[in-house]
Scaffold this motif. Sequence first.
Motif, PDB file in Angstrom:
ATOM      1  N   MET A   6       0.851  -1.174   0.000  1.00  8.46           N
ATOM      2  CA  MET A   6       0.000   0.000   0.000  1.00  8.46           C
ATOM      3  C   MET A   6       0.894   1.234   0.000  1.00  8.46           C
ATOM      4  N   ARG A   7       0.620   2.137  -0.877  1.00  9.71           N
ATOM      5  CA  ARG A   7       1.440   3.343  -0.971  1.00  9.71           C
ATOM      6  C   ARG A   7       0.659   4.525  -0.417  1.00  9.71           C
ATOM      7  N   VAL A   8       1.206   5.135   0.587  1.00 13.58           N
ATOM      8  CA  VAL A   8       0.549   6.260   1.244  1.00 13.58           C
ATOM      9  C   VAL A   8       1.317   7.530   0.930  1.00 13.58           C
ATOM     10  N   ARG A   9       0.589   8.535   0.543  1.00 11.85           N
ATOM     11  CA  ARG A   9       1.211   9.843   0.351  1.00 11.85           C
ATOM     12  C   ARG A   9       0.997  10.657   1.608  1.00 11.85           C
ATOM     13  N   ILE A  10       2.078  11.181   2.121  1.00 14.24           N
ATOM     14  CA  ILE A  10       2.032  12.050   3.289  1.00 14.24           C
ATOM     15  C   ILE A  10       1.897  13.472   2.758  1.00 14.24           C
ATOM     16  N   ARG A  11       0.982  14.225   3.337  1.00 19.89           N
ATOM     17  CA  ARG A  11       0.779  15.601   2.894  1.00 19.89           C
ATOM     18  C   ARG A  11       0.985  16.547   4.063  1.00 19.89           C
ATOM     19  N   LEU A  12       1.557  17.695   3.757  1.00 19.44           N
ATOM     20  CA  LEU A  12       1.757  18.747   4.758  1.00 19.44           C
ATOM     21  C   LEU A  12       0.861  19.924   4.441  1.00 19.44           C
ATOM     22  N   ASP A  13       0.322  20.522   5.479  1.00 21.45           N
ATOM     23  CA  ASP A  13      -0.465  21.739   5.319  1.00 21.45           C
ATOM     24  C   ASP A  13       0.518  22.909   5.327  1.00 21.45           C
ATOM     25  N   PRO A  14       0.664  23.600   4.190  1.00 22.49           N
ATOM     26  CA  PRO A  14       1.642  24.694   4.137  1.00 22.49           C
ATOM     27  C   PRO A  14       1.280  25.876   5.026  1.00 22.49           C
ATOM     28  N   THR A  15       0.032  25.951   5.483  1.00 27.94           N
ATOM     29  CA  THR A  15      -0.378  27.076   6.329  1.00 27.94           C
ATOM     30  C   THR A  15      -0.273  26.757   7.813  1.00 27.94           C
ATOM     31  N   ALA A  16       0.013  25.500   8.146  1.00 28.14           N
ATOM     32  CA  ALA A  16       0.100  25.114   9.563  1.00 28.14           C
ATOM     33  C   ALA A  16       1.340  25.729  10.206  1.00 28.14           C
ATOM     34  N   PRO A  17       1.217  26.098  11.480  1.00 31.75           N
ATOM     35  CA  PRO A  17       2.373  26.683  12.172  1.00 31.75           C
ATOM     36  C   PRO A  17       3.351  25.594  12.619  1.00 31.75           C
ATOM     37  N   GLY A  18       4.552  26.012  12.931  1.00 29.31           N
ATOM     38  CA  GLY A  18       5.546  25.099  13.486  1.00 29.31           C
ATOM     39  C   GLY A  18       6.569  24.656  12.468  1.00 29.31           C
ATOM     40  N   PRO A  19       7.654  24.087  12.975  1.00 31.30           N
ATOM     41  CA  PRO A  19       8.724  23.609  12.103  1.00 31.30           C
ATOM     42  C   PRO A  19       8.228  22.491  11.179  1.00 31.30           C
ATOM     43  N   ILE A  20       8.770  22.446   9.988  1.00 34.67           N
ATOM     44  CA  ILE A  20       8.334  21.464   8.996  1.00 34.67           C
ATOM     45  C   ILE A  20       8.549  20.040   9.494  1.00 34.67           C
ATOM     46  N   PHE A  21       9.663  19.762  10.163  1.00 33.43           N
ATOM     47  CA  PHE A  21       9.907  18.384  10.613  1.00 33.43           C
ATOM     48  C   PHE A  21       8.854  17.939  11.622  1.00 33.43           C
ATOM     49  N   GLU A  22       8.374  18.858  12.463  1.00 30.72           N
ATOM     50  CA  GLU A  22       7.327  18.503  13.433  1.00 30.72           C
ATOM     51  C   GLU A  22       5.998  18.277  12.736  1.00 30.72           C
ATOM     52  N   ARG A  23       5.697  19.091  11.728  1.00 32.33           N
ATOM     53  CA  ARG A  23       4.459  18.909  10.972  1.00 32.33           C
ATOM     54  C   ARG A  23       4.490  17.601  10.202  1.00 32.33           C
ATOM     55  N   LEU A  24       5.662  17.238   9.698  1.00 31.89           N
ATOM     56  CA  LEU A  24       5.811  15.976   8.989  1.00 31.89           C
ATOM     57  C   LEU A  24       5.601  14.798   9.947  1.00 31.89           C
ATOM     58  N   ALA A  25       6.195  14.867  11.124  1.00 32.16           N
ATOM     59  CA  ALA A  25       5.992  13.817  12.121  1.00 32.16           C
ATOM     60  C   ALA A  25       4.517  13.727  12.502  1.00 32.16           C
ATOM     61  N   ASP A  26       3.847  14.859  12.653  1.00 30.45           N
ATOM     62  CA  ASP A  26       2.412  14.880  12.952  1.00 30.45           C
ATOM     63  C   ASP A  26       1.613  14.193  11.852  1.00 30.45           C
ATOM     64  N   ALA A  27       1.986  14.440  10.605  1.00 25.29           N
ATOM     65  CA  ALA A  27       1.266  13.849   9.469  1.00 25.29           C
ATOM     66  C   ALA A  27       1.418  12.331   9.454  1.00 25.29           C
ATOM     67  N   VAL A  28       2.607  11.839   9.788  1.00 23.41           N
ATOM     68  CA  VAL A  28       2.824  10.383   9.846  1.00 23.41           C
ATOM     69  C   VAL A  28       2.007   9.794  10.989  1.00 23.41           C
ATOM     70  N   ARG A  29       2.039  10.436  12.163  1.00 23.18           N
ATOM     71  CA  ARG A  29       1.235   9.953  13.302  1.00 23.18           C
ATOM     72  C   ARG A  29      -0.242   9.872  12.930  1.00 23.18           C
ATOM     73  N   ALA A  30      -0.746  10.921  12.276  1.00 22.48           N
ATOM     74  CA  ALA A  30      -2.157  10.961  11.887  1.00 22.48           C
ATOM     75  C   ALA A  30      -2.498   9.827  10.920  1.00 22.48           C
ATOM     76  N   ALA A  31      -1.604   9.542   9.990  1.00 20.71           N
ATOM     77  CA  ALA A  31      -1.846   8.463   9.022  1.00 20.71           C
ATOM     78  C   ALA A  31      -1.903   7.101   9.715  1.00 20.71           C
ATOM     79  N   VAL A  32      -1.138   6.945  10.784  1.00 21.28           N
ATOM     80  CA  VAL A  32      -1.168   5.680  11.540  1.00 21.28           C
ATOM     81  C   VAL A  32      -2.454   5.600  12.356  1.00 21.28           C
ATOM     82  N   VAL A  33      -2.812   6.678  13.027  1.00 24.03           N
ATOM     83  CA  VAL A  33      -4.008   6.677  13.878  1.00 24.03           C
ATOM     84  C   VAL A  33      -5.265   6.417  13.060  1.00 24.03           C
ATOM     85  N   ASP A  34      -5.361   7.017  11.874  1.00 26.51           N
ATOM     86  CA  ASP A  34      -6.595   6.826  11.103  1.00 26.51           C
ATOM     87  C   ASP A  34      -6.566   5.590  10.206  1.00 26.51           C
TER      88      ASP A  34
END
Length: 118
Positions: free
Chosen positions: A1-29
């Motif tokens: 299964m190929r999952v694309r991780i997406r970042l919200d360019p308007t979200a606050p915070g460092p990009i690496f933290e937003r990327l980690a958040d996106a991976v966590r969210a993909a696992v949770v859902d």
Amino acid sequence: MRVRIRLDPTAPGPIFERLADAVRAAVVDGRIGFGERLPPARRLADQLGVNVNTALRAYRLLRDEGFIELHPGRGATVAKRLGHHTALAGAIHDLVDEARLNGVDREALLALVREAWR
């Protein structure tokens, strides 16, 4: 299964933290499951248009949290057995929809969640 991780360019915070958040969210859902391999950091960085060190920093953060395992030469895999939290993911989406309907912006909603977490 190929999952694309997406970042919200308007979200606050460092990009690496937003990327980690996106991976966590993909696992949770349930989009990424236990033991599933994540994209190599270089490919992920290319897809997102970020520096490879940013992707590596996000992966190291997730590793330090015990969320993923890093295997030199073989990539990263999900280490947390969360199952498919469809009820949790659904509740989160409902919460966001309700906040939008009521004019609650992202930062106010996050502040409410942080306060409730205490």
